[in-house]
Scaffold this motif. Sequence first.
Motif, PDB file in Angstrom:
ATOM      1  N   THR A 167       0.687  -1.294  -0.329  1.00 59.72           N
ATOM      2  CA  THR A 167      -0.310  -0.497   0.166  1.00 59.72           C
ATOM      3  C   THR A 167       0.401   1.526  -0.367  1.00 59.72           C
ATOM      4  O   THR A 167       0.201   2.741  -0.165  1.00 59.72           O
ATOM      5  CB  THR A 167      -0.679  -0.004   0.861  1.00 59.72           C
ATOM      6  OG1 THR A 167      -0.539  -0.526   2.427  1.00 59.72           O
ATOM      7  CG2 THR A 167      -2.164  -1.169   1.273  1.00 59.72           C
ATOM      8  N   LEU A 306      -5.667  -0.770  -2.036  1.00 64.15           N
ATOM      9  CA  LEU A 306      -6.103  -0.296  -3.372  1.00 64.15           C
ATOM     10  C   LEU A 306      -7.428  -0.140  -3.441  1.00 64.15           C
ATOM     11  O   LEU A 306      -7.893   0.467  -4.120  1.00 64.15           O
ATOM     12  CB  LEU A 306      -5.233  -1.001  -4.427  1.00 64.15           C
ATOM     13  CG  LEU A 306      -5.058  -0.191  -5.580  1.00 64.15           C
ATOM     14  CD1 LEU A 306      -5.304   1.458  -5.433  1.00 64.15           C
ATOM     15  CD2 LEU A 306      -4.481  -1.134  -6.574  1.00 64.15           C
ATOM     16  N   ARG A 307      -8.373  -1.761  -3.332  1.00 66.19           N
ATOM     17  CA  ARG A 307     -10.021  -2.168  -3.577  1.00 66.19           C
ATOM     18  C   ARG A 307     -10.535  -0.871  -3.096  1.00 66.19           C
ATOM     19  O   ARG A 307     -11.677  -1.019  -3.218  1.00 66.19           O
ATOM     20  CB  ARG A 307     -10.021  -3.396  -3.014  1.00 66.19           C
ATOM     21  CG  ARG A 307     -10.099  -3.443  -1.859  1.00 66.19           C
ATOM     22  CD  ARG A 307      -9.953  -4.928  -1.586  1.00 66.19           C
ATOM     23  NE  ARG A 307     -10.139  -5.317   0.277  1.00 66.19           N
ATOM     24  CZ  ARG A 307      -8.835  -5.737   0.635  1.00 66.19           C
ATOM     25  NH1 ARG A 307      -7.570  -5.722  -0.060  1.00 66.19           N
ATOM     26  NH2 ARG A 307      -8.581  -5.202   1.202  1.00 66.19           N
ATOM     27  N   ILE A 313      -8.027   4.057  -8.426  1.00 67.05           N
ATOM     28  CA  ILE A 313      -7.387   3.769  -9.418  1.00 67.05           C
ATOM     29  C   ILE A 313      -6.692   3.388 -10.951  1.00 67.05           C
ATOM     30  O   ILE A 313      -4.830   3.016 -11.358  1.00 67.05           O
ATOM     31  CB  ILE A 313      -7.887   2.002  -9.111  1.00 67.05           C
ATOM     32  CG1 ILE A 313      -8.373   1.727  -7.491  1.00 67.05           C
ATOM     33  CG2 ILE A 313      -7.355   0.971 -10.105  1.00 67.05           C
ATOM     34  CD1 ILE A 313      -9.075   0.469  -7.724  1.00 67.05           C
ATOM     35  N   ALA A 317      -2.792   4.103 -12.531  1.00 68.50           N
ATOM     36  CA  ALA A 317      -2.285   3.418 -12.966  1.00 68.50           C
ATOM     37  C   ALA A 317      -1.603   3.341 -14.320  1.00 68.50           C
ATOM     38  O   ALA A 317      -0.922   3.072 -15.154  1.00 68.50           O
ATOM     39  CB  ALA A 317      -3.717   1.700 -14.008  1.00 68.50           C
ATOM     40  N   ILE A 343      -8.787  -3.847 -14.511  1.00 71.16           N
ATOM     41  CA  ILE A 343      -7.823  -2.582 -13.734  1.00 71.16           C
ATOM     42  C   ILE A 343      -9.756  -2.016 -12.365  1.00 71.16           C
ATOM     43  O   ILE A 343      -8.614  -2.469 -11.517  1.00 71.16           O
ATOM     44  CB  ILE A 343      -7.574  -1.681 -14.294  1.00 71.16           C
ATOM     45  CG1 ILE A 343      -6.043  -2.938 -15.115  1.00 71.16           C
ATOM     46  CG2 ILE A 343      -6.524  -0.849 -12.978  1.00 71.16           C
ATOM     47  CD1 ILE A 343      -5.442  -1.548 -15.399  1.00 71.16           C
ATOM     48  N   TYR A 346     -11.023  -5.733 -10.308  1.00 75.30           N
ATOM     49  CA  TYR A 346      -9.829  -6.197 -10.058  1.00 75.30           C
ATOM     50  C   TYR A 346      -9.816  -5.614  -7.912  1.00 75.30           C
ATOM     51  O   TYR A 346      -9.574  -4.948  -7.877  1.00 75.30           O
ATOM     52  CB  TYR A 346      -8.724  -6.478 -10.065  1.00 75.30           C
ATOM     53  CG  TYR A 346      -8.155  -7.845 -10.634  1.00 75.30           C
ATOM     54  CD1 TYR A 346      -8.442  -8.945 -10.216  1.00 75.30           C
ATOM     55  CD2 TYR A 346      -6.502  -7.171  -9.548  1.00 75.30           C
ATOM     56  CE1 TYR A 346      -7.278  -9.562 -10.743  1.00 75.30           C
ATOM     57  CE2 TYR A 346      -5.981  -8.696  -9.022  1.00 75.30           C
ATOM     58  CZ  TYR A 346      -5.990  -9.457  -9.374  1.00 75.30           C
ATOM     59  OH  TYR A 346      -5.438 -10.655  -9.045  1.00 75.30           O
ATOM     60  N   TRP A 348      -6.960  -6.532  -6.721  1.00 73.24           N
ATOM     61  CA  TRP A 348      -6.104  -6.334  -5.842  1.00 73.24           C
ATOM     62  C   TRP A 348      -5.285  -6.613  -4.512  1.00 73.24           C
ATOM     63  O   TRP A 348      -5.477  -5.564  -3.399  1.00 73.24           O
ATOM     64  CB  TRP A 348      -5.877  -4.816  -5.684  1.00 73.24           C
ATOM     65  CG  TRP A 348      -6.042  -4.120  -7.765  1.00 73.24           C
ATOM     66  CD1 TRP A 348      -6.796  -3.552  -8.062  1.00 73.24           C
ATOM     67  CD2 TRP A 348      -4.668  -4.293  -8.408  1.00 73.24           C
ATOM     68  NE1 TRP A 348      -6.519  -2.830  -9.307  1.00 73.24           N
ATOM     69  CE2 TRP A 348      -5.797  -4.072  -9.617  1.00 73.24           C
ATOM     70  CE3 TRP A 348      -3.711  -5.136  -8.686  1.00 73.24           C
ATOM     71  CZ2 TRP A 348      -5.649  -3.916 -10.833  1.00 73.24           C
ATOM     72  CZ3 TRP A 348      -3.407  -5.678 -10.793  1.00 73.24           C
ATOM     73  CH2 TRP A 348      -4.483  -4.954 -11.422  1.00 73.24           C
ATOM     74  N   ASN A 351      -1.743  -5.044  -3.718  1.00 77.51           N
ATOM     75  CA  ASN A 351      -2.562  -3.784  -3.576  1.00 77.51           C
ATOM     76  C   ASN A 351      -1.187  -2.591  -4.745  1.00 77.51           C
ATOM     77  O   ASN A 351      -1.806  -3.881  -6.072  1.00 77.51           O
ATOM     78  CB  ASN A 351      -2.423  -2.701  -2.354  1.00 77.51           C
ATOM     79  CG  ASN A 351      -3.039  -3.278  -1.421  1.00 77.51           C
ATOM     80  OD1 ASN A 351      -3.971  -3.388  -1.787  1.00 77.51           O
ATOM     81  ND2 ASN A 351      -2.703  -4.462   0.276  1.00 77.51           N
ATOM     82  N   GLU A 354       1.219  -4.707  -6.791  1.00 80.92           N
ATOM     83  CA  GLU A 354       0.432  -6.032  -7.652  1.00 80.92           C
ATOM     84  C   GLU A 354       0.524  -4.813  -9.029  1.00 80.92           C
ATOM     85  O   GLU A 354       0.505  -5.635 -10.136  1.00 80.92           O
ATOM     86  CB  GLU A 354      -0.848  -6.683  -6.916  1.00 80.92           C
ATOM     87  CG  GLU A 354      -1.264  -8.033  -7.827  1.00 80.92           C
ATOM     88  CD  GLU A 354      -2.920  -8.616  -7.481  1.00 80.92           C
ATOM     89  OE1 GLU A 354      -2.383  -9.420  -7.675  1.00 80.92           O
ATOM     90  OE2 GLU A 354      -3.414  -7.730  -5.862  1.00 80.92           O
ATOM     91  N   LEU A 355      -0.327  -4.035  -8.832  1.00 82.63           N
ATOM     92  CA  LEU A 355      -0.868  -3.254 -10.093  1.00 82.63           C
ATOM     93  C   LEU A 355       0.661  -2.890 -10.855  1.00 82.63           C
ATOM     94  O   LEU A 355       0.124  -3.262 -11.656  1.00 82.63           O
ATOM     95  CB  LEU A 355      -2.139  -1.728  -9.770  1.00 82.63           C
ATOM     96  CG  LEU A 355      -1.464  -0.679 -10.687  1.00 82.63           C
ATOM     97  CD1 LEU A 355      -3.358  -1.625 -11.880  1.00 82.63           C
ATOM     98  CD2 LEU A 355      -2.578   0.169  -9.793  1.00 82.63           C
ATOM     99  N   LEU A 378      -4.311 -11.466 -14.861  1.00 82.88           N
ATOM    100  CA  LEU A 378      -4.494 -11.371 -13.619  1.00 82.88           C
ATOM    101  C   LEU A 378      -5.631 -12.314 -13.818  1.00 82.88           C
ATOM    102  O   LEU A 378      -6.580 -12.675 -13.820  1.00 82.88           O
ATOM    103  CB  LEU A 378      -5.632 -10.299 -13.470  1.00 82.88           C
ATOM    104  CG  LEU A 378      -4.321  -8.726 -13.690  1.00 82.88           C
ATOM    105  CD1 LEU A 378      -5.547  -7.562 -13.167  1.00 82.88           C
ATOM    106  CD2 LEU A 378      -3.693  -9.026 -12.083  1.00 82.88           C
TER     107      LEU A 378
END
Length: 459
Positions: A167, A306-307, A313, A317, A343, A346, A348, A351, A354-355, A378
Motif C-alpha cells: 500500500t 487499493l480496492r 485506481i 494505473a 483494472i 479487480y 488487488w 495492492n 501487484e498493480l 490477472l
Amino acid sequence: MSRILIVEDEAIIRTALRRLLERHDYRVSEAGSVAEALELDPQRFDLVISDLRLPGEAGTELIARAAPIPVLIMTSYASMRSAVDALKLGAVDYVAKPFDHDELLETVARALHQQAARSTEPPDITEPGGNAQPMIGSCAAMQVVYTRIRKTAPADVTVLIQGESGTGKELVARAIHQQSRRAAAPLICVNCAAIPETLIESELFGHEKGAFTGASAARTGLVEAADGGTLFLDEIGELPLDAQARLLRVLQEGEIRKIGSVETRHVDVRLIAATHRDLRALSRTGEFRLDLYYRLNVMQIDLPPLRERDDDILEIADILLDKACHRHGREGLRLSRASRRTIHDYPWPGNVRELENALERGVILAEGHLIHPDDLGLSAPPRPLAAPPPSPDRGADEPGDAEEDLSLEDYFQHFVLEHQDQMSETELAQKLGISRKCLWERRQRLGIPRKKSPRRSAG
C-alpha cells in the motif's frame, strides 16, 4: 476550530479584532510585536494577522518565519505600494485599516480555506535517484493520510504506519522524513522480515569483534547509522522478542549497546515503524511486547488498501503505465477500454505493488498499441458489483454496457432488500464482495434505506 494569531501593537485595535473573531468561533491569541509572536511559535496557528508597522521589526518579517502558515497583513497606510510589497514578499492578502468587519471576516475565511486546500495536497517525495514527485491519489481516505503526514512530520515523534502489503508504507515514511527537521540527515530503511532472526540484532545494533563466531571485525549497526536522522523499520511485527527489548531501550533511553560490548552509546534517532499485522493482537499472544507497542503508537497512520480507493485506481494505473513504457522503450502504449474496466474492478490483494507488476507484464506482452486484459495476466476473479470507471471516449449509445450495469444494480437491490433484516452491514458487504463504504454509497445512490435490526433479547 481555526487558531489565529493577531500581531498588533495598539491594544484597542488588537482587542476589538480578537472579540470580532471570537464571536465567529475562531480561537485567538495576541502579540504586540514580531518578537512576541515568535515566542508563541506562529507555526502552531492556522493564520497570522499582523500589522505592517510594528515596534522593532516590520510585520512582513513574519511571512518567512511563519511559513508555511499564511500571513494576512493589516496597514493603516492604504497605499497600493505597501500592499503590493507585502504580497510580493508572500503575504496571503492585505486589509486596510480602518477595516470593514464583513470584508475582514471574508478575507480571513478565504485565507483559511486556501490554506486547508494546500494542506491536503499530496506531499512531494524525493526518490533515491533524486527525482521528486507527489504521492498519487485524491480520495477521501488519502486526504486523511496527507493531513496526518503534514501534522506529524515536524513533531519529531514516533510513528506507526499500518496497512496491507503493497500500500506504500515506505513512501509515507519518506514523506514524513523529508518534511521533518531531520530531512538533511539520513533515512535508514530496514525490512525486518528480510533479515534472518539470528542476524537481526547484529544488523540493527552492531557488534564487537569476536562477539560471536564469524564476527571477525567490529560492525556499526543500522540504528547508530541513523543517528541524527530517521530509522524506518518495515514489518516490525516480525522483529524477535530479544531485538524488541533492545529497541525499547533505544526509545526509552536513547541508548544502544553493541553485541559483545559493555559500553553504551547515546543516539538521537526518530523511529518510524510499519506493519500489516495487528500488533495489539500479537501482544496478547506474547509475540509482541505491549510496552513496545505503546512506545511505537504515539502517532498512527492507516493506509487504505487499493480496492477501497476506487477514485484513484485508474489514475495510479496511468502513471505506473507511463513509467513501465519508459523503462521498456514502448512509449505510446495505452490500456484498452476492457483493460481499464478490469483494472478498476479487480480486488488487488497485492495492492499497488501487484498493480505495478500487472502493468509491467502488459507492457512486455502487448503486441499492438493497446494493452488487453489477457496481457495483464490477472488470475483472480474480478471484484463483483464494482461500478464501471468513467471513460472519456465512451459513447452514450452503448446499450450493452447500460444493460449490464442495470442488471448488477437490480441484483444488488434485490439481495440487500431480501437479506438486510437477517444480516449486519458487515455481513452484507462480505457476501457482496464489497467494502462497507461501497455498500453505503450504493444504498445512497439507489435509494435503499438501511433498516435497523430489531434488538435481540438478552435471554
